[in-house]
Scaffold this motif. Structure first.
Motif: not given
Length: 429
Positions: A168, A170, A200-202, A218
């Motif tokens: 993923e 991030k 994916s924005t966290i 990240m």
């Protein structure tokens, strides 16, 4: 003095004493103090451990709050922007806070209830702009060989390759719809990367950014200082671009306050404004930078080493990967020449609301100007400036058209025209 004059003056003195005694009984705090001073002696303001909170801290450390009749001010560290929101919703009457150092779009998101529990609106005011510039977008050393700078497009293929391997991608920011979210979204989209589809924005609290990148949580983040500098100093990643390069002299944090507290305490509000504005002027002076870094770096404030703070507030930017700039005008700006960095231009609020329309936080037909006029208190800023004896200061609603690093132009007179020029967006405009 004859007897008649003596008796007459004695009677007048006794009457005056009786009158003063009755006034004292009616106004135990002092009639003049109650009439002209602040309604209260203090309140609680929150802050996150970010360099742009400095004016609130300096106003406390240098006695500016006390100078303006607010000796009981408490400046309280918040764990995250989420906890800031929750404590703001409580207010001091419920052991929360009445205002503080917040991301500029939060006033719009709170006031409309968009990020509040049960979508319950919390009316807020933008009181002043705490700073311009001074944030950055940083990249993990995993992408060191790409040596990313202003152009994010080389990351598109690198991210796709990583995702194809089953991992993923991030990208971290500090609060949905906040300034850091908008900066990294703008930067990625300018390079053809969709922040909602390609990554994916966290959400990660500012003080936890470096530790999370160190353990591989990240690939990139956007945050304020001193955390980008600390990342470079620990050789965990590098800064691709400072946000001043993305939009020079962009607004960032504000002093935001609950509308009900401001409306109930107009004199105390002006006192807080004047204290923070004096602190901004102090922070702006280059000769005060070393002392400022030493103060905010203390354990009770940031608990951060001075070397992680001092460079970028002076404009000495170590991006990492051997790239350094000395004496840059990209340093954080607190006041400007005439207070223009502090003045809360309504046109700048217009951009933040428009950009949150772009990413789906507000509807395309949302009344941008109506919300800005309801929440922006530039009128109180001007009143505070006069109270400080300033003669030459900004006024009006607009700073004019704003130009971004990719050539896009935002005209506050026609926000929808700006939206139409953007290729990647959620809004159907």
């Amino acid at each position: 003095m004859d007897r008649r004059t003596f008796v007459r003056q004695a009677a007048a003195t006794a009457a005056t004493a009786a009158l003063l005694s009755s006034i004292k009984a009616a106004f135990p705090g002092g009639v003049f103090a109650q009439g002209s001073g602040p309604e209260v002696k203090g309140t609680k303001l929150g802050y996150i451990a970010l360099t742009d909170a400095a004016p609130l801290i300096i106003a406390k450390e240098k006695g500016f709050y006390a100078k303006h009749g607010m000796p009981d001010m408490e400046i309280l560290k918040q764990a995250s922007w989420g906890s800031t929101r929750d404590n703001m919703a409580l207010g001091t009457k419920a052991n929360g806070i009445d205002g503080g150092h917040i991301l500029r779009p939060k006033v719009h998101l709170y006031s409309t209830g968009k990020v509040m529990q049960n979508n319950q609106p919390l009316p807020m005011y933008t009181m002043l702009n705490l700073n311009e510039d001074g944030q950055a977008i940083s990249i993990s050393n995993e992408f060191k060989e790409l040596a990313i700078k202003a152009d994010s497009s080389p990351l598109k293929a690198a991210f796709e390759k990583k995702k194809a391997s089953g991992k993923e991608v991030k990208v971290a920011m500090t609060f949905p719809g906040g300034t850091h979210d908008l900066w990294i979204r703008y930067w990625l989209a300018a390079g053809g990367i969709d922040p909602d589809k390609d990554v994916s924005t966290i959400v990660v609290p500012p003080p936890q950014m470096v530790a999370n990148m160190k353990v591989g949580n990240m690939d990139a983040f956007c945050v304020g200082e001193p955390w980008n500098e600390q990342l470079v100093n620990q050789d965990i990643g590098y800064s691709a671009i400072t946000t001043g390069e993305l939009w020079f002299k962009h607004p960032e944090k504000i002093l935001g306050m609950r509308a009900d507290w401001v409306d109930a305490n107009p004199k105390a509000t002006l006192a807080i404004l004047m204290a923070v504005m004096e602190a901004q002027q102090w922070c702006e002076k280059m000769e005060n930078k070393d002392e400022m870094a030493a103060i905010i770096g203390r354990r009770q404030w940031f608990n951060v080493p001075v070397p992680d703070i001092i460079g970028r507030i002076k404009g000495d930017i170590n991006y990492g990967l051997g790239r350094k700039v000395q004496g840059s005008n990209l340093r954080m700006k607190f006041w400007g020449e005439k207070g223009e960095s502090s003045y809360p231009w309504k046109s700048l609020d217009m951009w933040f609301v428009t950009e949150n329309i772009r990413w789906g936080k507000f509807e395309p037909d949302f009344d941008i100007k109506g919300l800005v006029n309801k929440t922006n208190r530039s009128d109180l800023w001007v009143e505070a400036a006069k109270g400080l004896g300033l003669k030459d200061y900004p006024a009006g609603e607009s700073r004019g058209a704003e130009k971004f690093f990719d050539g896009k132009v935002f005209d506050p007179a026609d926000p929808m025209a700006y939206l139409k020029t953007l290729a990647i967006k959620r809004a159907m405009v």
